[in-house]
Design an enzyme around this catalytic site. Structure first.
Site, PDB file in Angstrom:
ATOM      1  N   HIS A 102      13.356  36.407 -60.864  1.00  0.00           N
ATOM      2  CA  HIS A 102      14.823  36.719 -61.276  1.00  0.00           C
ATOM      3  C   HIS A 102      16.214  36.972 -62.217  1.00  0.00           C
ATOM      4  O   HIS A 102      15.699  35.466 -62.133  1.00  0.00           O
ATOM      5  CB  HIS A 102      15.258  35.802 -59.184  1.00  0.00           C
ATOM      6  CG  HIS A 102      14.288  35.749 -58.536  1.00  0.00           C
ATOM      7  ND1 HIS A 102      14.843  36.714 -57.389  1.00  0.00           N
ATOM      8  CD2 HIS A 102      13.918  35.168 -57.769  1.00  0.00           C
ATOM      9  CE1 HIS A 102      13.972  36.766 -56.755  1.00  0.00           C
ATOM     10  NE2 HIS A 102      13.798  35.522 -56.506  1.00  0.00           N
ATOM     11  N   GLU A 131       8.657  38.057 -57.641  1.00  0.00           N
ATOM     12  CA  GLU A 131       9.879  38.438 -57.084  1.00  0.00           C
ATOM     13  C   GLU A 131      10.933  38.620 -57.821  1.00  0.00           C
ATOM     14  O   GLU A 131      11.775  38.496 -57.426  1.00  0.00           O
ATOM     15  CB  GLU A 131      10.028  36.835 -56.253  1.00  0.00           C
ATOM     16  CG  GLU A 131       9.331  36.496 -55.710  1.00  0.00           C
ATOM     17  CD  GLU A 131       9.863  34.625 -55.074  1.00  0.00           C
ATOM     18  OE1 GLU A 131      11.506  34.490 -55.074  1.00  0.00           O
ATOM     19  OE2 GLU A 131       9.232  34.036 -54.445  1.00  0.00           O
ATOM     20  N   ASP A 179      13.292  40.636 -59.928  1.00  0.00           N
ATOM     21  CA  ASP A 179      14.873  41.738 -59.840  1.00  0.00           C
ATOM     22  C   ASP A 179      15.331  41.179 -60.655  1.00  0.00           C
ATOM     23  O   ASP A 179      15.014  40.465 -61.049  1.00  0.00           O
ATOM     24  CB  ASP A 179      15.373  41.353 -57.964  1.00  0.00           C
ATOM     25  CG  ASP A 179      15.501  40.174 -57.762  1.00  0.00           C
ATOM     26  OD1 ASP A 179      15.011  39.244 -58.762  1.00  0.00           O
ATOM     27  OD2 ASP A 179      15.828  39.707 -56.632  1.00  0.00           O
ATOM     28  N   GLU A 238       8.542  26.394 -55.230  1.00  0.00           N
ATOM     29  CA  GLU A 238      10.284  25.265 -56.474  1.00  0.00           C
ATOM     30  C   GLU A 238      10.076  23.883 -55.858  1.00  0.00           C
ATOM     31  O   GLU A 238      10.988  23.432 -55.481  1.00  0.00           O
ATOM     32  CB  GLU A 238      11.030  25.804 -55.009  1.00  0.00           C
ATOM     33  CG  GLU A 238      11.267  27.574 -55.590  1.00  0.00           C
ATOM     34  CD  GLU A 238      11.908  28.492 -55.107  1.00  0.00           C
ATOM     35  OE1 GLU A 238      13.132  27.849 -54.054  1.00  0.00           O
ATOM     36  OE2 GLU A 238      12.238  29.528 -54.788  1.00  0.00           O
ATOM     37  N   ASN A 280       4.073  28.784 -57.153  1.00  0.00           N
ATOM     38  CA  ASN A 280       5.660  29.647 -57.072  1.00  0.00           C
ATOM     39  C   ASN A 280       6.607  29.141 -57.140  1.00  0.00           C
ATOM     40  O   ASN A 280       7.117  27.932 -57.121  1.00  0.00           O
ATOM     41  CB  ASN A 280       5.290  30.537 -56.385  1.00  0.00           C
ATOM     42  CG  ASN A 280       6.430  32.018 -56.180  1.00  0.00           C
ATOM     43  OD1 ASN A 280       6.320  32.663 -57.385  1.00  0.00           O
ATOM     44  ND2 ASN A 280       6.708  31.610 -55.265  1.00  0.00           N
TER      45      ASN A 280
HETATM   46  O1  G3I Z   1      17.669  36.126 -39.415  1.00  0.00           O
HETATM   47  C1  G3I Z   1      19.384  35.686 -39.746  1.00  0.00           C
HETATM   48  C2  G3I Z   1      20.175  36.291 -39.075  1.00  0.00           C
HETATM   49  O2  G3I Z   1      19.589  36.038 -37.317  1.00  0.00           O
HETATM   50  C3  G3I Z   1      21.431  35.668 -38.461  1.00  0.00           C
HETATM   51  O3  G3I Z   1      22.369  36.646 -37.810  1.00  0.00           O
HETATM   52  C4  G3I Z   1      21.510  36.058 -40.128  1.00  0.00           C
HETATM   53  C5  G3I Z   1      22.684  34.865 -40.362  1.00  0.00           C
HETATM   54  O4  G3I Z   1      23.484  34.417 -41.237  1.00  0.00           O
HETATM   55  O5  G3I Z   1      20.775  35.165 -40.834  1.00  0.00           O
HETATM   56  C6  G3I Z   1      19.093  35.406 -40.845  1.00  0.00           C
HETATM   57  O6  G3I Z   1      18.671  34.953 -42.144  1.00  0.00           O
HETATM   58  C7  G3I Z   1      18.774  34.916 -42.888  1.00  0.00           C
HETATM   59  C8  G3I Z   1      17.228  35.622 -43.348  1.00  0.00           C
HETATM   60  O7  G3I Z   1      17.205  35.580 -44.816  1.00  0.00           O
HETATM   61  C9  G3I Z   1      16.909  37.352 -43.478  1.00  0.00           C
HETATM   62  O8  G3I Z   1      17.757  37.909 -43.385  1.00  0.00           O
HETATM   63  C10 G3I Z   1      19.165  33.839 -43.569  1.00  0.00           C
HETATM   64  O9  G3I Z   1      19.690  33.139 -43.291  1.00  0.00           O
HETATM   65  C11 G3I Z   1      19.096  33.674 -45.320  1.00  0.00           C
HETATM   66  O10 G3I Z   1      18.636  32.113 -45.718  1.00  0.00           O
HETATM   67  C12 G3I Z   1      17.918  34.683 -45.443  1.00  0.00           C
HETATM   68  O11 G3I Z   1      17.540  34.463 -47.482  1.00  0.00           O
HETATM   69  C13 G3I Z   1      16.258  34.141 -47.523  1.00  0.00           C
HETATM   70  C14 G3I Z   1      15.877  33.200 -48.695  1.00  0.00           C
HETATM   71  O12 G3I Z   1      14.964  33.183 -49.582  1.00  0.00           O
HETATM   72  C15 G3I Z   1      16.421  31.978 -47.837  1.00  0.00           C
HETATM   73  O13 G3I Z   1      15.943  30.984 -49.282  1.00  0.00           O
HETATM   74  C16 G3I Z   1      16.005  35.373 -48.116  1.00  0.00           C
HETATM   75  O14 G3I Z   1      16.394  36.933 -47.389  1.00  0.00           O
HETATM   76  C17 G3I Z   1      15.152  36.104 -49.037  1.00  0.00           C
HETATM   77  O15 G3I Z   1      14.392  36.600 -50.015  1.00  0.00           O
HETATM   78  C18 G3I Z   1      15.299  34.572 -49.919  1.00  0.00           C
HETATM   79  O16 G3I Z   1      13.957  34.438 -50.536  1.00  0.00           O
HETATM   80  C19 G3I Z   1      13.309  33.354 -51.591  1.00  0.00           C
HETATM   81  C20 G3I Z   1      11.827  33.378 -52.184  1.00  0.00           C
HETATM   82  O17 G3I Z   1      11.212  32.696 -50.441  1.00  0.00           O
HETATM   83  C21 G3I Z   1      11.650  32.033 -52.610  1.00  0.00           C
HETATM   84  N1  G3I Z   1      12.779  32.619 -53.584  1.00  0.00           N
HETATM   85  C22 G3I Z   1      13.999  32.711 -54.027  1.00  0.00           C
HETATM   86  C23 G3I Z   1      14.307  34.071 -52.998  1.00  0.00           C
HETATM   87  C24 G3I Z   1      15.554  34.754 -53.149  1.00  0.00           C
HETATM   88  O18 G3I Z   1      16.608  33.256 -52.897  1.00  0.00           O
END
Ligand code: G3I
Length: 463
Positions: free
Chosen positions: A249, A278, A280, A171, A213
């Site tokens: 996405h 990715e 969806d 990105e 990516n």
């Molecule tokens: O693990 C913590 C947890 O301990 C806490 O309680 C909770 C509270 O918000 O947060 C948890 O972490 C989260 C993590 O996902 C695991 O679930 C983060 O806040 C959250 O920001 C994070 O989001 C991820 C996101 O990337 C961050 O940018 C998504 O799971 C993940 O699917 C997403 O993936 C991205 C790709 O890497 C790049 N392309 C876009 C895609 C979708 O956004």
């Protein structure tokens, strides 16, 4: 490479074997031992991974380490998929929470699960403006550049031989019409940060495929054109890049573009693999199912589209669960989108090449000087031109290509050459590293322009 072979429940050989078994059985010569060796697998063509493997592709999913104790989740994972991408566990904040202190526990759980079950691993992501640990967010300049290089080296070295493809840079381009790089602390270390990241990753794990990516690059637009120009430039200059990931996405505001397949194909034509990384699609029912079918068929129609990854297993596992964007519902039941995806995979496709095709050979030149030819990729309102310069029998020390842009067309960006003007009659001179071309050898430069290309007729002068 130590990557395990991708598990296919239905290798091409199995179908042949089934025919052989039937013939042998009919002639009464079938031996008990041969029955075991030749019998088709019961799940032939009935899972996503097996069906994708029919055309030499993988079908993967994002996996979260903390769900590997959920038996429904793991049951679907092991049954349906032959590639995994750690959803968050390989990101910078997860793997280097404090500087030079590396933690691979959660990522290892996913990698070990994958390898134990014959699945590939896509590594995600080595350098990204987001999900950086706090200490990296507060760095800048050469300190940040060094930290990035160290991070890539350590993580890619740790997983050397276990990663099929790495998202090396994620990105890095801005949304909207600018075609510019995204502003970030990494970008502010210098425009060359992306190529430094790729060269560093290649040195650390020479056998992994190295991908760029991004999202909103799924159709032809200013952002994907900018990525295209970068990949073209990297290929021309020998910066190691093997693949481009299209996150894909989709939702009603950002639907599957009508030129999705054409866009995949134009990148593939640059000599890189394309991967859907990715996927969806928010929605439900038949409309969602139809969109999944379109995406899958587009990949299958592009020989160098080597695999598809969905961003999670059940709707409830998704980063945007309320949009129910995945193939299984919250209880793990197959949705219409699953059936559509499986049917599309079973519809076949153009198999990816098993070896890199030989470079196109040009007959040796007879004259001195040089010649130039142009290949165009046009869209409504703009185009990218790739100009191939071929040296004559004497070779060149320097060259100039002259061409006239039609009225209304103007240069936006040029790579591997220096233009004399941005419109009208333009002379493109070689840059430092590509002026010298051996007899009959070629080099390429390119440019992006607004407007309409019309017919471009380049002339080449050598010295
Ligand atoms: O693990 C913590 C947890 O301990 C806490 O309680 C909770 C509270 O918000 O947060 C948890 O972490 C989260 C993590 O996902 C695991 O679930 C983060 O806040 C959250 O920001 C994070 O989001 C991820 C996101 O990337 C961050 O940018 C998504 O799971 C993940 O699917 C997403 O993936 C991205 C790709 O890497 C790049 N392309 C876009 C895609 C979708 O956004």
């Amino acid at each position: 490479m130590n990557n395990p072979p991708v598990r296919s429940d239905r290798p091409a050989r199995a179908r042949t074997g089934r025919r052989v078994a039937l013939v042998l059985a009919a002639t009464g010569t079938l031996l008990a031992g041969a029955t075991i060796a030749l019998a088709p697998n019961a799940s032939a063509g009935t899972t996503l991974g097996a069906s994708a493997a029919e055309s030499g592709r993988y079908f993967g999913t994002a996996v979260a380490a903390n769900k590997l104790s959920d038996s429904t989740y793991v049951g679907i994972l092991n049954r349906e998929f032959n590639s995994v991408t750690p959803e968050n566990e390989m990101k910078w904040d997860a793997t280097e929470p404090s500087q030079n202190n590396f933690t691979f526990g959660n990522a290892d759980r996913i990698v070990n699960h994958a390898r134990a079950n014959g699945m590939r691993v896509r590594g995600h992501a080595l350098a990204w403006h987001s999900q950086q640990p706090g200490w990296a967010q507060s760095l800048s300049g050469s300190a940040l550049r060094s930290a990035m290089v160290n991070h890539i080296t350590r993580v890619a070295t740790y997983y050397r031989g276990k990663i099929h493809s790495w998202d090396v840079v994620n990105e890095a381009f801005a949304d909207g019409g600018s075609g510019a790089r995204r502003d970030s602390n990494l970008q502010r270390t210098g425009n060359d940060w992306i190529e430094v990241a790729f060269r560093t990753a290649r040195a650390a794990d020479p056998d992994a495929k190295l991908c760029y990516n991004d999202y909103n690059t799924d159709g032809q637009n200013a952002k994907s054109n900018a990525v295209y120009a970068m990949v073209q430039d990297f290929k021309a200059r020998g910066v190691p890049i093997d693949c481009v990931g299209f996150q894909s996405h989709f939702n009603p505001q950002s639907p599957v573009p009508s030129d999705y397949q054409a866009n995949l194909q134009r990148f593939a034509n640059l000599g890189v693999e394309v991967q859907i990384t990715e996927l969806d699609i928010e929605g439900s029912g038949q409309a969602q199912a139809d969109n999944y079918g379109r995406v899958i068929r587009a990949c299958l129609a592009v020989a160098r589209c080597t695999g598809i990854t969905v961003w999670g297993i059940r709707d409830s596992d998704s980063w945007r669960a309320s949009g129910t964007p995945l193939l299984f519902d919250g209880s793990g039941n197959k949705k219409p989108a699953y059936t559509s995806t499986l049917n599309a995979l079973n519809g076949g496709g153009t198999p990816p090449p098993t070896t890199t095709p030989p470079p196109t050979t040009t007959p040796p030149p007879t004259g001195s000087g040089c010649t130039a030819s142009v290949t165009l990729n046009s869209w409504n309102g703009g185009f990218v031109a790739t100009v191939r310069v071929t040296a004559g029998a004497s070779g060149t020390n320097a060259w100039t290509v002259a061409l006239t842009l039609p009225s209304g067309a103007s240069l936006v960006n040029t790579w591997s050459a220096t233009p004399s003007a941005t419109s009208g009659a333009v002379q493109f001179r070689n840059v430092d590293y590509n002026g010298r071309i051996g007899a009959g050898q070629t080099t390429e430069f390119g440019f992006q322009a607004n407007g309409t290309a019309g017919t471009l007729t380049p002339t080449c002068t050598a010295s």
